[in-house]
Design a protein around this motif. Structure first.
Motif, mmCIF file in Angstrom:
data_model
loop_
_atom_site.group_PDB
_atom_site.id
_atom_site.type_symbol
_atom_site.label_atom_id
_atom_site.label_comp_id
_atom_site.label_asym_id
_atom_site.label_seq_id
_atom_site.Cartn_x
_atom_site.Cartn_y
_atom_site.Cartn_z
ATOM 1 N N HIS A 5 0.830 -1.210 0.000
ATOM 2 C CA HIS A 5 0.000 0.000 0.000
ATOM 3 C C HIS A 5 0.865 1.261 0.000
ATOM 4 O O HIS A 5 0.694 2.151 -0.836
ATOM 5 N N ASP A 7 -4.994 6.941 -1.938
ATOM 6 C CA ASP A 7 -5.807 6.171 -1.009
ATOM 7 C C ASP A 7 -7.225 6.114 -1.569
ATOM 8 O O ASP A 7 -7.712 7.091 -2.142
ATOM 9 N N LEU A 8 -7.886 4.984 -1.403
ATOM 10 C CA LEU A 8 -9.253 4.833 -1.904
ATOM 11 C C LEU A 8 -10.237 4.632 -0.757
ATOM 12 O O LEU A 8 -11.088 3.767 -0.786
ATOM 13 N N TYR A 9 -10.100 5.458 0.253
ATOM 14 C CA TYR A 9 -11.062 5.416 1.338
ATOM 15 C C TYR A 9 -11.490 6.828 1.683
ATOM 16 O O TYR A 9 -10.843 7.794 1.316
ATOM 17 N N ILE A 59 -14.957 1.319 -1.794
ATOM 18 C CA ILE A 59 -14.462 0.126 -2.488
ATOM 19 C C ILE A 59 -14.257 -1.074 -1.595
ATOM 20 O O ILE A 59 -13.961 -2.164 -2.067
ATOM 21 N N SER A 63 -7.807 -8.206 -1.795
ATOM 22 C CA SER A 63 -6.763 -7.196 -1.630
ATOM 23 C C SER A 63 -5.668 -7.298 -2.688
ATOM 24 O O SER A 63 -4.605 -7.866 -2.467
ATOM 25 N N GLY A 67 -7.373 0.560 -0.664
ATOM 26 C CA GLY A 67 -8.532 0.725 0.207
ATOM 27 C C GLY A 67 -8.294 -0.035 1.496
ATOM 28 O O GLY A 67 -7.288 0.145 2.175
ATOM 29 N N ASP A 74 -9.254 -3.488 -3.166
ATOM 30 C CA ASP A 74 -8.018 -2.908 -3.687
ATOM 31 C C ASP A 74 -7.067 -2.642 -2.534
ATOM 32 O O ASP A 74 -7.492 -2.260 -1.448
ATOM 33 N N HIS A 81 -14.393 2.780 4.564
ATOM 34 C CA HIS A 81 -14.115 1.964 3.377
ATOM 35 C C HIS A 81 -15.361 1.716 2.537
ATOM 36 O O HIS A 81 -15.418 0.758 1.771
#
Length: 98
Positions: A17, A27-29, A41, A55, A48, A45, A38
């Motif tokens: 990460h 970051d995807l959060y 997503i 993951s 996330g 990923d 979260h």
């Protein structure tokens, strides 16, 4: 980059990460206060929820990093439809993302 207590819990997933940030992945959060950071997503990923069941990197990230070639991607710039047969990421050839 530096690691705190998370390193002892997440191990290699945390390294993946944080290293991906050095390659330009975000970051995807959610950053605003909420009960579910979260919610966008989930655990699909590494960028996330890294402890999720799926993951790995989204196809978009794989394409952005050059791990998936342009010939494996179908993009539509105009109105219409296509039939695309996807191949699992584990196989080296075939279309990966649409």
């Amino acid at each position: 980059m530096t690691f705190g207590q998370d390193m002892w819990h997440w191990g290699a997933k945390l390294v993946a990460h944080e290293t991906a940030h050095t390659f330009g992945l975000p970051d995807l959060y959610a950053f605003e206060a909420s009960s579910d950071a979260h919610r966008f997503i989930g655990g699909w990923d590494v960028m996330g929820l890294i402890g999720g069941r799926g993951s790995q990197f989204f196809a978009w990230h794989s394409w952005k990093l050059g791990w998936t070639g342009d010939g494996q991607v179908v993009c539509r710039a105009t109105k219409g439809s296509d039939t695309v047969y996807l191949t699992a990421v584990e196989y080296g050839s075939g279309t990966k993302w649409r």
